[in-house]
Design an enzyme around this catalytic site. Sequence first.
Site, PDB file in Angstrom:
ATOM      1  CG  PHE A  49      -1.512   0.989   1.556  1.00 46.70           C
ATOM      2  CD1 PHE A  49      -2.158   1.859   0.766  1.00 46.70           C
ATOM      3  CD2 PHE A  49      -1.391   1.607   3.269  1.00 46.70           C
ATOM      4  CE1 PHE A  49      -2.929   2.881   0.852  1.00 46.70           C
ATOM      5  CE2 PHE A  49      -2.501   3.019   3.329  1.00 46.70           C
ATOM      6  CZ  PHE A  49      -3.167   3.513   1.960  1.00 46.70           C
ATOM      7  CG  LEU A  71       5.190 -10.051  -5.611  1.00 54.71           C
ATOM      8  CD1 LEU A  71       5.770 -10.047  -6.766  1.00 54.71           C
ATOM      9  CD2 LEU A  71       4.622  -8.234  -5.322  1.00 54.71           C
ATOM     10  CB  THR A  72       3.724 -10.678   1.396  1.00 54.82           C
ATOM     11  OG1 THR A  72       2.898  -9.917   1.641  1.00 54.82           O
ATOM     12  CG2 THR A  72       4.720 -11.477   1.962  1.00 54.82           C
ATOM     13  CG  ASP A 124      12.136 -13.374   2.368  1.00 53.28           C
ATOM     14  OD1 ASP A 124      12.679 -12.373   3.866  1.00 53.28           O
ATOM     15  OD2 ASP A 124      12.061 -14.448   2.795  1.00 53.28           O
ATOM     16  CG  ASP A 176       0.114   5.424  15.641  1.00 59.34           C
ATOM     17  OD1 ASP A 176       0.518   4.131  15.459  1.00 59.34           O
ATOM     18  OD2 ASP A 176      -0.733   6.321  15.870  1.00 59.34           O
ATOM     19  CD  GLU A 177      -0.785  -0.005  14.719  1.00 64.69           C
ATOM     20  OE1 GLU A 177      -0.613  -1.783  15.355  1.00 64.69           O
ATOM     21  OE2 GLU A 177      -1.532   0.047  14.204  1.00 64.69           O
ATOM     22  CE1 TYR A 232     -12.666  -6.854  13.579  1.00 66.85           C
ATOM     23  CE2 TYR A 232     -10.647  -5.900  14.218  1.00 66.85           C
ATOM     24  CZ  TYR A 232     -11.431  -7.008  13.617  1.00 66.85           C
ATOM     25  OH  TYR A 232     -10.739  -7.639  12.882  1.00 66.85           O
ATOM     26  NE  ARG A 262      -7.394  -5.760  15.995  1.00 69.62           N
ATOM     27  CZ  ARG A 262      -7.231  -4.684  14.963  1.00 69.62           C
ATOM     28  NH1 ARG A 262      -6.215  -3.450  15.877  1.00 69.62           N
ATOM     29  NH2 ARG A 262      -7.024  -4.744  13.692  1.00 69.62           N
TER      30      ARG A 262
HETATM   31  P1  NAD Z   1       1.456  -4.090   2.674  1.00 73.13           P
HETATM   32  O1  NAD Z   1       1.214  -4.459   4.093  1.00 73.13           O
HETATM   33  O2  NAD Z   1       0.301  -3.275   2.754  1.00 73.13           O
HETATM   34  O3  NAD Z   1       2.671  -3.973   2.344  1.00 73.13           O
HETATM   35  C1  NAD Z   1       3.485  -4.807   2.914  1.00 73.13           C
HETATM   36  C2  NAD Z   1       4.876  -4.139   1.283  1.00 73.13           C
HETATM   37  O4  NAD Z   1       5.234  -5.805   2.279  1.00 73.13           O
HETATM   38  C3  NAD Z   1       3.655  -5.878   0.345  1.00 73.13           C
HETATM   39  O5  NAD Z   1       4.103  -5.518  -1.195  1.00 73.13           O
HETATM   40  C4  NAD Z   1       4.979  -6.991   0.930  1.00 73.13           C
HETATM   41  O6  NAD Z   1       4.466  -8.148  -0.239  1.00 73.13           O
HETATM   42  C5  NAD Z   1       6.294  -6.672   1.011  1.00 73.13           C
HETATM   43  N1  NAD Z   1       6.760  -7.686   2.176  1.00 73.13           N
HETATM   44  C6  NAD Z   1       5.792  -8.323   3.520  1.00 73.13           C
HETATM   45  N2  NAD Z   1       7.286  -9.614   3.621  1.00 73.13           N
HETATM   46  C7  NAD Z   1       8.645  -9.107   2.890  1.00 73.13           C
HETATM   47  C8  NAD Z   1      10.181  -9.642   2.836  1.00 73.13           C
HETATM   48  N3  NAD Z   1       9.886 -10.394   4.368  1.00 73.13           N
HETATM   49  N4  NAD Z   1      10.619  -9.006   2.487  1.00 73.13           N
HETATM   50  C9  NAD Z   1      10.163  -8.314   0.931  1.00 73.13           C
HETATM   51  N5  NAD Z   1       9.284  -7.832   1.278  1.00 73.13           N
HETATM   52  C10 NAD Z   1       8.144  -8.080   1.236  1.00 73.13           C
HETATM   53  O7  NAD Z   1       1.664  -2.372   4.151  1.00 73.13           O
HETATM   54  P2  NAD Z   1       1.902  -1.513   3.706  1.00 73.13           P
HETATM   55  O8  NAD Z   1       0.163  -0.743   4.812  1.00 73.13           O
HETATM   56  O9  NAD Z   1       1.914  -0.299   2.870  1.00 73.13           O
HETATM   57  O10 NAD Z   1       3.238  -0.456   5.273  1.00 73.13           O
HETATM   58  C11 NAD Z   1       4.739  -0.385   4.766  1.00 73.13           C
HETATM   59  C12 NAD Z   1       5.102   0.109   6.595  1.00 73.13           C
HETATM   60  O11 NAD Z   1       4.450   1.604   6.985  1.00 73.13           O
HETATM   61  C13 NAD Z   1       5.488  -0.802   6.816  1.00 73.13           C
HETATM   62  O12 NAD Z   1       6.613  -1.066   7.131  1.00 73.13           O
HETATM   63  C14 NAD Z   1       4.036  -0.224   8.235  1.00 73.13           C
HETATM   64  O13 NAD Z   1       4.592  -1.270   9.351  1.00 73.13           O
HETATM   65  C15 NAD Z   1       4.444   0.803   8.265  1.00 73.13           C
HETATM   66  N6  NAD Z   1       3.603   1.411   8.631  1.00 73.13           N
HETATM   67  C16 NAD Z   1       1.926   1.520   8.381  1.00 73.13           C
HETATM   68  C17 NAD Z   1       0.936   2.362   8.281  1.00 73.13           C
HETATM   69  C18 NAD Z   1      -0.505   2.287   8.056  1.00 73.13           C
HETATM   70  O14 NAD Z   1      -1.947   2.242   8.205  1.00 73.13           O
HETATM   71  N7  NAD Z   1      -0.887   1.418   7.165  1.00 73.13           N
HETATM   72  C19 NAD Z   1       0.813   2.889   9.188  1.00 73.13           C
HETATM   73  C20 NAD Z   1       2.117   3.653   9.848  1.00 73.13           C
HETATM   74  C21 NAD Z   1       3.298   2.691   9.131  1.00 73.13           C
HETATM   75  P1  TYD Z   2      -7.020  -1.772  11.141  1.00 69.67           P
HETATM   76  O1  TYD Z   2      -7.240  -1.250  10.029  1.00 69.67           O
HETATM   77  O2  TYD Z   2      -6.325  -3.128  11.209  1.00 69.67           O
HETATM   78  O3  TYD Z   2      -5.688  -0.907  11.633  1.00 69.67           O
HETATM   79  P2  TYD Z   2      -4.909  -1.188  13.274  1.00 69.67           P
HETATM   80  O4  TYD Z   2      -5.013  -1.774  14.143  1.00 69.67           O
HETATM   81  O5  TYD Z   2      -4.021  -0.955  13.019  1.00 69.67           O
HETATM   82  O6  TYD Z   2      -4.691   0.499  13.648  1.00 69.67           O
HETATM   83  O7  TYD Z   2      -8.206  -1.110  12.822  1.00 69.67           O
HETATM   84  C1  TYD Z   2      -8.317   0.358  12.420  1.00 69.67           C
HETATM   85  C2  TYD Z   2      -9.142  -0.166  13.636  1.00 69.67           C
HETATM   86  O8  TYD Z   2     -10.534  -0.743  13.497  1.00 69.67           O
HETATM   87  C3  TYD Z   2      -8.729  -0.744  14.834  1.00 69.67           C
HETATM   88  O9  TYD Z   2      -9.828  -0.030  15.945  1.00 69.67           O
HETATM   89  C4  TYD Z   2      -9.809  -2.162  14.891  1.00 69.67           C
HETATM   90  C5  TYD Z   2     -11.193  -1.695  13.956  1.00 69.67           C
HETATM   91  N1  TYD Z   2     -11.465  -2.957  12.703  1.00 69.67           N
HETATM   92  C6  TYD Z   2     -12.778  -2.918  13.216  1.00 69.67           C
HETATM   93  O10 TYD Z   2     -13.506  -2.258  13.930  1.00 69.67           O
HETATM   94  N2  TYD Z   2     -12.849  -4.405  12.100  1.00 69.67           N
HETATM   95  C7  TYD Z   2     -12.281  -4.705  11.198  1.00 69.67           C
HETATM   96  O11 TYD Z   2     -13.186  -5.260  10.291  1.00 69.67           O
HETATM   97  C8  TYD Z   2     -11.071  -4.152  10.907  1.00 69.67           C
HETATM   98  C9  TYD Z   2     -10.069  -4.920  10.085  1.00 69.67           C
HETATM   99  C10 TYD Z   2     -10.906  -3.111  11.835  1.00 69.67           C
END
Ligand code: NAD
Ligand code: TYD
Length: 339
Positions: A11, A35-36, A59, A126-127, A210, A276
């Site tokens: 993403f 590409l998981t 990987d 931030d988690e 949840y 959760r």
């Molecule tokens: P995502 O799950 O959409 O994508 C993760 C990507 O990493 C995928 O393309 C997957 O194939 C690849 N991947 C997983 N394991 C791998 C491995 N062993 N080797 C190589 N590639 C691998 O994640 P995202 O939401 O895009 O998050 C990206 C980064 O940002 C993460 O480090 C996450 O912790 C951080 N982050 C995400 C959020 C959020 O809201 N999504 C917020 C803050 C930080």
């Molecule tokens: P999520 O998108 O999994 O992000 P994170 O837990 O990393 O913040 O979830 C965002 C919030 O939405 C979290 O409080 C859990 C809640 N949630 C639901 O209530 N229902 C769902 O099906 C999912 C996936 C998340």
Amino acid sequence: MNILITGGAGFIGSNFIFYMRERHPDYRLVCLDKLTYAGNLSTLASVLDKPNFRFVRTDICDREAVYGLFEEEQFDMVVNFAAETHVDRSVESPDVFLQTNIIGTSVLMDACRRYKTPRFHQVSTDEVYGDLPLDRPDLLFTEETPIHTSSPYSSSKAAADLLAMAYYRTYGLPVTISRCSNNYGPYQFPEKLIPLMIANTLAEKPLPVYGTGLNVRDWLYVDDHCKAIDLILHNGRIGQVYNIGGHNEMRNIDIVKLIVQRLGKSEELITYVGDRAGHDLRYAIDPTKIHSELGWLPETAFAEGIVKTIDWYVNNRGWWETIVSGEYQEYYARMYGNR
Ligand code: NAD
Ligand code: TYD
């Protein structure tokens, strides 16, 4: 500039690739991704055959392959997005989170040391700060807030942050870390709250909220996160942590209602399900440091970003309908079947 972007088929990584290609068309970008289930090469279709772009399926835990790529490419910067990212999956099976998020990060940093890469940027979350109470809106996460994790996911990300700071202090590795709040926007895998609720609403399937639905997340449009990382890469101080967030706290239930309204469906789809395990109550970022040091401010207001995002999912059904088949169906049945 030759930049390695790991996890670029996911993403935020894919949005970062698009952002950087527009902002810095002369940069060469190399995307390394395993590409998981969460990585999708079709997301990168528009850039795959471009001359200053390369995709490598590997990987980050595969030391030999990673060293081989560093030897060949002599990167100027590494931005590590690659991670297992879904909290619910980490509750089910922590192992792969520890492997990718901790070991994988250490392999990348070892490669940076070995090939003298001038910058390693760790994309964190931030988690790592744990959660804040719902009844203390005055409390926000600063960079000084102690690390205090709740889930195997956040613990693995915190471990990677600690390792990165240890590599900075012990080996002088030029590290920066960013800790962002929840992102939303195009190309987010539909297991996460916003795309899951959009997909289910469109299909008129139950919307699984949840617990009470009152948990709070601080939402940021993905391009604003990309812009912050770009600023840190160019102007950030080595050895520093930067929090990223736009003061946009929302209760889960309010987001779900907003999606239902925008799509013109009934709120009767909303279904409260079991909570959760270890569910964090509230996240909220204080972005003062990145604002005052680097001049970063978010550009997309939530009201605008959420409409853009919903419309994107409506107009790009092909992208998510193919990926919600197969493994995802089994996951969905396991996760929501007995809730
Ligand atoms: P995502 O799950 O959409 O994508 C993760 C990507 O990493 C995928 O393309 C997957 O194939 C690849 N991947 C997983 N394991 C791998 C491995 N062993 N080797 C190589 N590639 C691998 O994640 P995202 O939401 O895009 O998050 C990206 C980064 O940002 C993460 O480090 C996450 O912790 C951080 N982050 C995400 C959020 C959020 O809201 N999504 C917020 C803050 C930080
Ligand atoms: P999520 O998108 O999994 O992000 P994170 O837990 O990393 O913040 O979830 C965002 C919030 O939405 C979290 O409080 C859990 C809640 N949630 C639901 O209530 N229902 C769902 O099906 C999912 C996936 C998340």
